[in-house]
Design an enzyme around this catalytic site. Structure first.
Site, PDB file in Angstrom:
ATOM      1  N   LYS A  65       0.863  -1.324  -0.269  1.00 27.72           N
ATOM      2  CA  LYS A  65      -0.104  -0.057  -0.019  1.00 27.72           C
ATOM      3  C   LYS A  65       0.789   1.253  -0.160  1.00 27.72           C
ATOM      4  O   LYS A  65       0.382   2.364  -0.567  1.00 27.72           O
ATOM      5  CB  LYS A  65      -0.949  -0.062   1.395  1.00 27.72           C
ATOM      6  N   THR A 152       3.491   0.979  21.506  1.00 25.51           N
ATOM      7  CA  THR A 152       4.764   2.163  21.379  1.00 25.51           C
ATOM      8  C   THR A 152       4.229   3.583  21.454  1.00 25.51           C
ATOM      9  O   THR A 152       3.678   3.974  20.692  1.00 25.51           O
ATOM     10  CB  THR A 152       5.745   1.737  20.221  1.00 25.51           C
TER      11      THR A 152
HETATM   12  P1  ATR Z   1      -0.529  -2.441   9.767  1.00 31.96           P
HETATM   13  O1  ATR Z   1      -0.088  -2.009   8.639  1.00 31.96           O
HETATM   14  O2  ATR Z   1      -1.313  -3.776  10.163  1.00 31.96           O
HETATM   15  O3  ATR Z   1      -0.936  -1.461  10.910  1.00 31.96           O
HETATM   16  P2  ATR Z   1       2.065  -1.924  11.164  1.00 31.96           P
HETATM   17  O4  ATR Z   1       2.149  -0.741  10.395  1.00 31.96           O
HETATM   18  O5  ATR Z   1       3.328  -2.800  11.343  1.00 31.96           O
HETATM   19  O6  ATR Z   1       0.931  -3.113  10.541  1.00 31.96           O
HETATM   20  O7  ATR Z   1       1.475  -1.548  12.537  1.00 31.96           O
HETATM   21  C1  ATR Z   1       1.423  -2.610  13.496  1.00 31.96           C
HETATM   22  C2  ATR Z   1       0.450  -2.284  14.862  1.00 31.96           C
HETATM   23  O8  ATR Z   1      -0.037  -3.364  15.573  1.00 31.96           O
HETATM   24  C3  ATR Z   1       1.224  -1.137  15.581  1.00 31.96           C
HETATM   25  O9  ATR Z   1       0.630  -0.276  16.037  1.00 31.96           O
HETATM   26  C4  ATR Z   1       1.652  -2.306  16.556  1.00 31.96           C
HETATM   27  O10 ATR Z   1       2.160  -1.611  17.885  1.00 31.96           O
HETATM   28  P3  ATR Z   1       3.744  -1.138  17.924  1.00 31.96           P
HETATM   29  O11 ATR Z   1       3.681   0.163  17.242  1.00 31.96           O
HETATM   30  O12 ATR Z   1       3.954  -1.008  19.318  1.00 31.96           O
HETATM   31  O13 ATR Z   1       4.745  -2.258  17.455  1.00 31.96           O
HETATM   32  C5  ATR Z   1       0.497  -2.898  16.714  1.00 31.96           C
HETATM   33  N1  ATR Z   1       0.728  -4.245  17.407  1.00 31.96           N
HETATM   34  C6  ATR Z   1       1.068  -5.368  16.852  1.00 31.96           C
HETATM   35  N2  ATR Z   1       1.111  -6.460  17.596  1.00 31.96           N
HETATM   36  C7  ATR Z   1       0.502  -6.206  18.871  1.00 31.96           C
HETATM   37  C8  ATR Z   1       0.379  -6.549  20.256  1.00 31.96           C
HETATM   38  N3  ATR Z   1       0.743  -7.879  20.429  1.00 31.96           N
HETATM   39  N4  ATR Z   1      -0.096  -5.717  21.072  1.00 31.96           N
HETATM   40  C9  ATR Z   1      -0.202  -4.544  20.866  1.00 31.96           C
HETATM   41  N5  ATR Z   1      -0.183  -3.740  19.714  1.00 31.96           N
HETATM   42  C10 ATR Z   1       0.244  -4.537  18.765  1.00 31.96           C
END
Ligand code: ATR
Length: 271
Positions: A65, A152
């Site tokens: 994307k 985060t």
């Molecule tokens: P996407 O395109 O699916 O949004 P991404 O840009 O990699 O993928 O973002 C993943 C999101 O899911 C982030 O907000 C991530 O949190 P962090 O920024 O802290 O990494 C969140 N995320 C993934 N696994 C998680 C978990 N087990 N608990 C909480 N947040 C999670």
């Protein structure tokens, strides 16, 4: 016969061909829609190939994307806001990039789930690409407060600060998960990718106001977020299937200038 495709990696799981073929049948449009697996380093070449073959447009899914955003010759306002593109139109004078994910979510919430967004307290979980993609369309609905919470914290702060510049009139907050304790929301949207890995999120209990809607943008199975909402006795829990069909309808409309009915297609996919 006009040709469209969804480009992704992986792409075999994509429901988009089913959805667009159902729309085409319903509206009497003659088109073909297929899945195209692009090599991870070959998105631009795949687009060039489809254009050369006379395709009219494509949907774009993970992980392309952002590349689609960079590749487009022109971008819609909603693609610019999202910083990502999920819909490409191949026009004689170039490639137009659009993003229908956010409007798809809003349509599902407003029309299919009959949830009134203006004035509501909304919590958006996540600060990655999926959350970015839906943030501005949600803000345009005028929630009383939109709180972005992310594991985060810094990423939530950056996202809220950017959004606040564009929407000075709205209350936009950024929280860590721990800072959510003691707060309640009318709508909680899970835009994290935690459901993909089936990982639990460390959310405090009691986030849901009375009659709250818990919405997971994932679909296909019960996610840990949905189980968490169920544990908190939330009655209205939705997955992202409606959003998937609504974003497809918006793409279909921009290509064909005909608006398909979405509810029959959502029902068809659920069965
Ligand atoms: P996407 O395109 O699916 O949004 P991404 O840009 O990699 O993928 O973002 C993943 C999101 O899911 C982030 O907000 C991530 O949190 P962090 O920024 O802290 O990494 C969140 N995320 C993934 N696994 C998680 C978990 N087990 N608990 C909480 N947040 C999670």
């Amino acid at each position: 016969m006009d040709h469209y495709a969804v480009i992704g990696h992986p792409v075999e799981h994509s429901q988009s061909p089913l959805i667009h073929q159902a729309f085409a049948k319903q509206t009497g449009q003659a088109l073909e829609y297929s899945r195209v697996l692009a090599p991870l380093d070959g998105f631009a070449a795949t687009v060039a190939q489809l254009r050369a073959q006379g395709y009219q447009g494509a949907n774009v899914t993970v992980p392309f994307k952002f590349e689609a955003y960079a590749l487009a010759d022109r971008l819609s306002a909603r693609a610019l806001n999202a910083g990502a593109v999920n819909t490409l139109s191949f026009l004689p004078d170039g490639v137009v990039g659009d993003n229908t994910d956010g409007i798809g979510l809003v349509q599902d919430i407003l029309h299919n789930l009959q949830f009134v967004l203006p004035g509501k307290r909304v919590l958006l979980l996540g600060a990655g690409g999926a959350a970015e993609g839906v943030l501005y369309p949600l803000l345009e609905q005028g929630p009383a407060v939109l709180c972005i919470a992310n594991r985060t914290h810094d990423k939530a702060i950056a996202m809220a600060t950017r959004a606040q510049k564009q929407h000075g009139e709205l209350r936009i907050e950024a929280r860590s998960f721990a800072e959510l304790a003691g707060q309640t929301f009318d709508l909680v949207i899970n835009a994290t990718s935690s459901g993909l890995s089936n990982e639990k999120m460390t959310l405090p209990a009691g986030l849901f106001a009375e009659s709250a809607l818990a919405y997971d943008m994932m679909y296909g199975r019960e996610t840990p977020f949905m189980a968490y909402a169920r544990q908190d006795k939330v009655a209205n829990i939705a997955d992202g299937l409606g959003m998937l069909v609504e974003q497809a309808a918006e793409a279909f409309y921009s290509w064909r200038k005909v608006r398909p009915l979405t509810l029959p297609v959502i029902k068809q996919l659920r069965t």
